[in-house]
Motif scaffolding. Sequence first.
Motif, PDB file in Angstrom:
ATOM      1  N   ASP A   1       0.838  -1.189   0.000  1.00  0.00           N
ATOM      2  CA  ASP A   1       0.000   0.000   0.000  1.00  0.00           C
ATOM      3  C   ASP A   1       0.879   1.248   0.000  1.00  0.00           C
ATOM      4  O   ASP A   1       1.237   1.775   1.047  1.00  0.00           O
ATOM      5  N   PHE A   2       1.277   1.681  -1.179  1.00  0.00           N
ATOM      6  CA  PHE A   2       2.033   2.925  -1.329  1.00  0.00           C
ATOM      7  C   PHE A   2       1.095   4.133  -1.335  1.00  0.00           C
ATOM      8  O   PHE A   2       1.538   5.271  -1.196  1.00  0.00           O
ATOM      9  N   GLY A   3      -0.195   3.879  -1.467  1.00  0.00           N
ATOM     10  CA  GLY A   3      -1.161   4.971  -1.585  1.00  0.00           C
ATOM     11  C   GLY A   3      -1.203   5.853  -0.362  1.00  0.00           C
ATOM     12  O   GLY A   3      -1.363   7.070  -0.468  1.00  0.00           O
ATOM     13  N   ALA A   4      -1.045   5.289   0.833  1.00  0.00           N
ATOM     14  CA  ALA A   4      -1.114   6.087   2.055  1.00  0.00           C
ATOM     15  C   ALA A   4       0.051   7.069   2.117  1.00  0.00           C
ATOM     16  O   ALA A   4      -0.125   8.239   2.463  1.00  0.00           O
ATOM     17  N   VAL A   5       1.246   6.588   1.743  1.00  0.00           N
ATOM     18  CA  VAL A   5       2.421   7.462   1.776  1.00  0.00           C
ATOM     19  C   VAL A   5       2.304   8.547   0.719  1.00  0.00           C
ATOM     20  O   VAL A   5       2.553   9.727   0.977  1.00  0.00           O
ATOM     21  N   PHE A   6       1.877   8.170  -0.482  1.00  0.00           N
ATOM     22  CA  PHE A   6       1.724   9.137  -1.559  1.00  0.00           C
ATOM     23  C   PHE A   6       0.652  10.167  -1.213  1.00  0.00           C
ATOM     24  O   PHE A   6       0.810  11.360  -1.476  1.00  0.00           O
ATOM     25  N   ARG A   7      -0.445   9.705  -0.587  1.00  0.00           N
ATOM     26  CA  ARG A   7      -1.529  10.608  -0.202  1.00  0.00           C
ATOM     27  C   ARG A   7      -1.063  11.578   0.867  1.00  0.00           C
ATOM     28  O   ARG A   7      -1.457  12.755   0.860  1.00  0.00           O
ATOM     29  N   LEU A   8      -0.206  11.116   1.780  1.00  0.00           N
ATOM     30  CA  LEU A   8       0.308  12.010   2.817  1.00  0.00           C
ATOM     31  C   LEU A   8       1.157  13.118   2.198  1.00  0.00           C
ATOM     32  O   LEU A   8       0.954  14.294   2.471  1.00  0.00           O
TER      33      LEU A   8
ATOM     34  N   TYR B   1       0.944  14.172  -0.699  1.00  0.00           N
ATOM     35  CA  TYR B   1       0.093  14.992  -1.551  1.00  0.00           C
ATOM     36  C   TYR B   1      -0.714  16.001  -0.732  1.00  0.00           C
ATOM     37  O   TYR B   1      -0.862  17.146  -1.117  1.00  0.00           O
ATOM     38  N   LEU B   2      -1.208  15.566   0.433  1.00  0.00           N
ATOM     39  CA  LEU B   2      -2.090  16.425   1.207  1.00  0.00           C
ATOM     40  C   LEU B   2      -1.337  17.467   2.019  1.00  0.00           C
ATOM     41  O   LEU B   2      -1.895  18.514   2.319  1.00  0.00           O
ATOM     42  N   VAL B   3      -0.078  17.196   2.389  1.00  0.00           N
ATOM     43  CA  VAL B   3       0.668  18.163   3.200  1.00  0.00           C
ATOM     44  C   VAL B   3       0.885  19.486   2.468  1.00  0.00           C
ATOM     45  O   VAL B   3       0.522  20.528   2.997  1.00  0.00           O
TER      46      VAL B   3
ATOM     47  N   TRP C   1      -3.556  25.885   1.375  1.00  0.00           N
ATOM     48  CA  TRP C   1      -4.868  26.332   1.847  1.00  0.00           C
ATOM     49  C   TRP C   1      -4.762  27.124   3.138  1.00  0.00           C
ATOM     50  O   TRP C   1      -5.502  28.083   3.341  1.00  0.00           O
ATOM     51  N   ALA C   2      -3.825  26.724   4.026  1.00  0.00           N
ATOM     52  CA  ALA C   2      -3.639  27.468   5.275  1.00  0.00           C
ATOM     53  C   ALA C   2      -3.145  28.885   4.985  1.00  0.00           C
ATOM     54  O   ALA C   2      -3.621  29.850   5.579  1.00  0.00           O
ATOM     55  N   ILE C   3      -2.212  29.020   4.042  1.00  0.00           N
ATOM     56  CA  ILE C   3      -1.725  30.348   3.662  1.00  0.00           C
ATOM     57  C   ILE C   3      -2.851  31.173   3.040  1.00  0.00           C
ATOM     58  O   ILE C   3      -3.011  32.356   3.335  1.00  0.00           O
ATOM     59  N   TYR C   4      -3.656  30.516   2.208  1.00  0.00           N
ATOM     60  CA  TYR C   4      -4.742  31.222   1.540  1.00  0.00           C
ATOM     61  C   TYR C   4      -5.774  31.744   2.547  1.00  0.00           C
ATOM     62  O   TYR C   4      -6.173  32.905   2.503  1.00  0.00           O
ATOM     63  N   PHE C   5      -6.191  30.890   3.480  1.00  0.00           N
ATOM     64  CA  PHE C   5      -7.181  31.324   4.465  1.00  0.00           C
ATOM     65  C   PHE C   5      -6.611  32.360   5.424  1.00  0.00           C
ATOM     66  O   PHE C   5      -7.325  33.271   5.856  1.00  0.00           O
ATOM     67  N   ALA C   6      -5.318  32.264   5.736  1.00  0.00           N
ATOM     68  CA  ALA C   6      -4.699  33.285   6.577  1.00  0.00           C
ATOM     69  C   ALA C   6      -4.664  34.627   5.858  1.00  0.00           C
ATOM     70  O   ALA C   6      -4.963  35.670   6.454  1.00  0.00           O
TER      71      ALA C   6
END
Length: 41
Positions: free
Chosen positions: A13-20, A22-24, A30-35
């Motif tokens: 399951d490489f998907g969990a690592v790739f998803r992590l 990807y989401l970071v 998004w945090a910069i945008y909302f700030a």
Amino acid sequence: MMFRPYESSGDYDFGAVFRLFYLVPVGFVWAIYFAAMHFWG
């Protein structure tokens, strides 16, 4: 909803690592945008 760019297919399951990794950066952007919208919007 977030689109997941990878779906795990197989015993390794490489998907969990790739998803992590990807989401970071996406969450960071998004945090910069909302700030920016909060302080200068």
